[in-house]
Design a protein around this motif. Structure first.
Motif, PDB file in Angstrom:
ATOM      1  N   GLY A  95      -1.050  20.811  66.414  1.00 60.21           N
ATOM      2  CA  GLY A  95      -0.052  20.746  65.342  1.00 60.21           C
ATOM      3  C   GLY A  95      -0.552  19.950  64.160  1.00 60.21           C
ATOM      4  O   GLY A  95      -0.371  20.347  63.001  1.00 60.21           O
ATOM      5  N   GLY A  96      -1.207  18.811  64.427  1.00 59.90           N
ATOM      6  CA  GLY A  96      -1.753  18.006  63.340  1.00 59.90           C
ATOM      7  C   GLY A  96      -2.854  18.714  62.596  1.00 59.90           C
ATOM      8  O   GLY A  96      -2.937  18.655  61.365  1.00 59.90           O
ATOM      9  N   ALA A  97      -3.719  19.415  63.349  1.00 61.53           N
ATOM     10  CA  ALA A  97      -4.792  20.163  62.696  1.00 61.53           C
ATOM     11  C   ALA A  97      -4.231  21.260  61.795  1.00 61.53           C
ATOM     12  O   ALA A  97      -4.717  21.488  60.683  1.00 61.53           O
ATOM     13  CB  ALA A  97      -5.721  20.769  63.745  1.00 61.53           C
ATOM     14  N   GLY A  98      -3.180  21.935  62.281  1.00 61.42           N
ATOM     15  CA  GLY A  98      -2.545  22.963  61.458  1.00 61.42           C
ATOM     16  C   GLY A  98      -1.933  22.379  60.201  1.00 61.42           C
ATOM     17  O   GLY A  98      -2.002  22.989  59.122  1.00 61.42           O
ATOM     18  N   ALA A  99      -1.331  21.184  60.316  1.00 62.96           N
ATOM     19  CA  ALA A  99      -0.747  20.538  59.143  1.00 62.96           C
ATOM     20  C   ALA A  99      -1.825  20.160  58.135  1.00 62.96           C
ATOM     21  O   ALA A  99      -1.639  20.300  56.922  1.00 62.96           O
ATOM     22  CB  ALA A  99       0.045  19.303  59.565  1.00 62.96           C
ATOM     23  N   VAL A 140      -2.464   9.405  57.398  1.00 63.85           N
ATOM     24  CA  VAL A 140      -2.557   8.679  56.125  1.00 63.85           C
ATOM     25  C   VAL A 140      -3.193   9.557  55.056  1.00 63.85           C
ATOM     26  O   VAL A 140      -2.689   9.670  53.930  1.00 63.85           O
ATOM     27  CB  VAL A 140      -3.374   7.380  56.304  1.00 63.85           C
ATOM     28  N   SER A 141      -4.308  10.206  55.402  1.00 60.07           N
ATOM     29  CA  SER A 141      -5.049  10.975  54.408  1.00 60.07           C
ATOM     30  C   SER A 141      -4.239  12.151  53.884  1.00 60.07           C
ATOM     31  O   SER A 141      -4.328  12.499  52.696  1.00 60.07           O
ATOM     32  CB  SER A 141      -6.363  11.475  55.011  1.00 60.07           C
ATOM     33  N   VAL A 142      -3.431  12.765  54.740  1.00 58.61           N
ATOM     34  CA  VAL A 142      -2.625  13.903  54.292  1.00 58.61           C
ATOM     35  C   VAL A 142      -1.435  13.430  53.461  1.00 58.61           C
ATOM     36  O   VAL A 142      -1.091  14.046  52.443  1.00 58.61           O
ATOM     37  CB  VAL A 142      -2.162  14.747  55.494  1.00 58.61           C
ATOM     38  N   ILE A 143      -0.792  12.333  53.861  1.00 55.96           N
ATOM     39  CA  ILE A 143       0.322  11.811  53.074  1.00 55.96           C
ATOM     40  C   ILE A 143      -0.143  11.439  51.671  1.00 55.96           C
ATOM     41  O   ILE A 143       0.582  11.636  50.684  1.00 55.96           O
ATOM     42  CB  ILE A 143       0.966  10.610  53.781  1.00 55.96           C
ATOM     43  N   MET A 144      -1.369  10.945  51.548  1.00 52.91           N
ATOM     44  CA  MET A 144      -1.878  10.578  50.225  1.00 52.91           C
ATOM     45  C   MET A 144      -2.095  11.792  49.328  1.00 52.91           C
ATOM     46  O   MET A 144      -2.304  11.640  48.128  1.00 52.91           O
ATOM     47  CB  MET A 144      -3.174   9.782  50.368  1.00 52.91           C
ATOM     48  N   LEU A 145      -2.044  12.999  49.907  1.00 51.42           N
ATOM     49  CA  LEU A 145      -2.107  14.197  49.077  1.00 51.42           C
ATOM     50  C   LEU A 145      -0.833  14.397  48.261  1.00 51.42           C
ATOM     51  O   LEU A 145      -0.743  15.328  47.454  1.00 51.42           O
ATOM     52  CB  LEU A 145      -2.362  15.433  49.950  1.00 51.42           C
ATOM     53  N   LEU A 146       0.151  13.526  48.468  1.00 47.51           N
ATOM     54  CA  LEU A 146       1.320  13.528  47.588  1.00 47.51           C
ATOM     55  C   LEU A 146       0.936  13.141  46.159  1.00 47.51           C
ATOM     56  O   LEU A 146       1.687  13.408  45.222  1.00 47.51           O
ATOM     57  CB  LEU A 146       2.387  12.566  48.110  1.00 47.51           C
ATOM     58  N   GLY A 176       5.442  20.552  52.903  1.00 46.62           N
ATOM     59  CA  GLY A 176       5.725  20.962  54.272  1.00 46.62           C
ATOM     60  C   GLY A 176       4.757  20.346  55.266  1.00 46.62           C
ATOM     61  O   GLY A 176       5.147  19.888  56.349  1.00 46.62           O
ATOM     62  N   SER A 177       3.480  20.299  54.916  1.00 49.44           N
ATOM     63  CA  SER A 177       2.470  19.719  55.790  1.00 49.44           C
ATOM     64  C   SER A 177       2.672  18.219  55.952  1.00 49.44           C
ATOM     65  O   SER A 177       2.553  17.673  57.056  1.00 49.44           O
ATOM     66  CB  SER A 177       1.078  20.003  55.236  1.00 49.44           C
ATOM     67  N   VAL A 178       2.977  17.531  54.853  1.00 44.02           N
ATOM     68  CA  VAL A 178       3.228  16.093  54.923  1.00 44.02           C
ATOM     69  C   VAL A 178       4.436  15.803  55.808  1.00 44.02           C
ATOM     70  O   VAL A 178       4.420  14.899  56.651  1.00 44.02           O
ATOM     71  CB  VAL A 178       3.431  15.512  53.507  1.00 44.02           C
TER      72      VAL A 178
END
Length: 316
Positions: free
Chosen positions: A135-139, A257-263, A293-295
């Motif tokens: 699930g995390g990899a898909g996000a 953390v790295s994906v949330i920072m894509l905000l 959606g991913s975040v």
């Protein structure tokens, strides 16, 4: 903000990271206004951002020291942590600005922010034993797809190998900073304000010679407006955002953390449409929805994982 990263609930850490990502996104719009009001260059702006942010953090730290006893930490470990974090921050910022100059904003942004989650996910698996899961990899894949659509959707990009290498160097600096913050948070090294202050000190010293070469003092016809813009950049997307980032990154899984920072690019795109008059395109809307959606999916998974491990997840 807790004085230490230890004991910070995961839910609150996620909230800190979301606020930091949105705040970082406002820096681009503020920088555009700075460039319109003066002839300040990007490296000089980065230096003043860190130096003024450092002054603000020192003032906050002085006030807080009067109210509470500082957290004790061995001098050697503190020096290593602040030095490495500051160097990572300096590489991250300087290499990114150089990549923008070499290959353009769109490609530099996609390579830097796109490579970051991949490098961090691999590093977290190898050094921190953090599993991302399907699930995390898909996000992560969804977030990277959204980033590509958001930034490259307008077309007209030019890819230059030298600029791509600089962007990868920037991503490596950001990844090292994130992974080490997470490791030290898990090990109990955690005065957040001290970490942020030390990092800004190192970063400012690293950037100073480059800023002097570029031109440290700008020329402007609107000194009052320029000063207000610089104060905003130093206070909100710098002192506040990095303080929240270092606190949240110490308790949340590195890949999350790295994906949330894509905000950050999402926030920048929204501000470009609302404040700078740029046109809202289908690519902007589609990329924004994919990334949000991913975040959201990764944040939900992080909270559920914390509950499984019987960690506190209170948001407020």
């Amino acid at each position: 903000m807790s004085n230490t990263a230890i004991g910070l609930p995961v839910g609150r850490g996620l909230l800190y990271l979301i606020v930091a990502g949105v705040a970082w996104g406002t820096a681009g719009a503020a920088a555009s206004l700075v460039y319109r009001a003066s002839d300040m260059g990007p490296v000089a702006l980065s230096f003043w951002r860190c130096a003024a942010g450092l002054v603000l953090l020192l003032a906050v730290r002085l006030l807080r020291t009067r109210a509470a006893a500082p957290v004790r930490e061995p001098l050697g470990r503190r020096a290593l942590r602040t030095g490495v974090t500051g160097l990572g921050l300096a590489v991250f910022q300087t290499a990114y600005f150089a990549a923008v100059s070499a290959t353009g904003l769109a490609v530099a942004t996609v390579v830097t922010l796109g490579a970051g989650p991949v490098l961090i996910a691999l590093g977290a698996r190898l050094t921190l034993a953090e599993r991302l899961g399907r699930g995390g990899a898909g996000a992560v894949v969804g977030a990277l797809a959204g980033l590509a659509v958001l930034v490259l959707g307008g077309g007209g990009t030019t890819v230059r190998p030298g600029g791509v290498l600089l962007a990868l160097l920037s991503a490596a600096g950001y990844s090292a900073m994130t992974l080490l913050t997470r490791r030290w948070g898990r090990d109990g090294a955690g005065d957040v304000t001290r970490t942020t202050t030390g990092a800004f000190t190192v970063t400012s010293l690293c950037l100073l010679p480059f800023a002097l070469a570029e031109g440290l003092l700008p020329h402007t016809q609107e000194p009052g407006r320029l000063l207000l813009l610089l104060l905003y950049v130093a206070a909100v997307p710098t002192a506040l955002a990095y303080g929240l980032y270092f606190a949240g990154a110490a308790v949340v899984r590195s890949a999350t953390v790295s994906v949330i920072m894509l905000l950050e690019p999402v926030s920048a795109a929204v501000l470009a449409v609302v404040l700078l008059g740029e046109q809202l395109t289908a690519a902007t809307l589609a990329g924004t929805l994919l990334m949000l959606g991913s975040v959201g999916a990764l944040a939900l998974g992080e909270v559920r994982g914390a509950r499984t491990r019987e960690e506190p997840v209170t948001v407020v």
